[in-house]
Design a protein around this motif. Structure first.
Motif: not given
Length: 255
Positions: A3, A5, A202, A205-206, A208-210, A212-214, A216
């Motif tokens: 990603d 990082n 999964k 990936h969750a 990574v999504t967390l 990136d969250a503005s 959380p």
């Protein structure tokens, strides 16, 4: 890494980290036993020296204990708390000065479905995750004014090696009176091993999504089994609270 990082990968065996992830300028393997506070500080210092900052901490070290509470030996319980709770605190205390200086960052503490709802056979393990939940709730309140986020992640059963001997202690003492409760859980765990419903890719990936969250969340449940357990416990607590409301209120001073 895929990603884009930079990653500090911490573990007891650096060679296994390099063997798994290869060599990359964006990867820093560091030797770390989370129960060793000096190693925690050294790892943070090495990360800052190489990358200049730390944006996300994932407190993932931990292992389980499968036994009824009475079957859980003092040595096993203390060893588990040393890793699951005191180890998490070692890493967090070592890293927070960096995030406070930055006025930014995100701490992700790995709890469990067992951190929200305890169960027969996993009572003492769940107690370590209840501690992680309490620590994270306080961190969320303490760090939010400083621009730092704290999230407790509550995975259900994922198809990892968690139920293997490498991650799960099984109590040596077996008490027949608990056969229908913790004994049943012991047998079910053996059947469930590597047949769990959650997909670890999964989950990754969750996270990574967390990261990136503005905005959380304080809590993130992962897995339909965790969602079901939370809903069932919330309903149970609501019903029990209502049933005992009169006695609960009766303990106040009369106004």
């Amino acid at each position: 890494l895929d990603d884009g990082n930079a990653v500090v990968a911490a573990g007891r065996d650096i060679d296994s980290i390099v063997e798994r992830f290869g060599s990359s300028p964006a990867l820093l393997p560091v030797a770390l036993d989370v129960t060793n506070e000096a190693q925690a500080k050294a790892g943070v210092n090495a990360a800052v020296a190489k990358f200049g900052r730390i944006d996300v901490l994932v407190n993932n070290a931990g292992f389980g204990l499968l036994a009824a509470v009475e079957e859980s030996s003092d040595a096993d319980v203390r060893r588990m708390f040393d890793t699951n709770v005191f180890g998490l605190l070692n890493i967090t205390r070592a890293l927070l000065p960096v995030m406070r200086k930055q006025r930014s960052g995100h701490i992700m503490n790995m709890s469990s479905v067992g951190g929200y709802r305890s169960a027969a056979g996993f009572g003492v393990y769940c107690s370590t995750k209840f501690a992680v939940e309490g620590i994270t709730e306080a961190l969320h309140a303490e760090l939010e004014p400083l621009g730092i986020h704290a999230t407790v992640v509550e995975p259900g059963y994922f198809r990892t090696d968690f139920l293997d001997a490498s991650s799960l202690l099984v109590g040596k003492e077996v008490i027949d009176d608990y056969d229908a409760t913790s004994g049943t859980v012991r047998r079910r765990a053996a059947e469930m091993n590597h047949n769990q419903p959650g997909d670890p890719q999964k989950l990754a990936h969750a996270l990574v999504t967390l990261a990136d969250a503005s905005a959380p969340p304080l809590r993130l449940a992962l897995g339909s089994d965790t969602l079901k357990a939370i809903e069932e416990k919330n309903a149970y607590v609501a019903a029990e609270t209502e049933a005992w409301r009169a006695l609960s209120k009766s303990t106040d001073f009369a106004s």
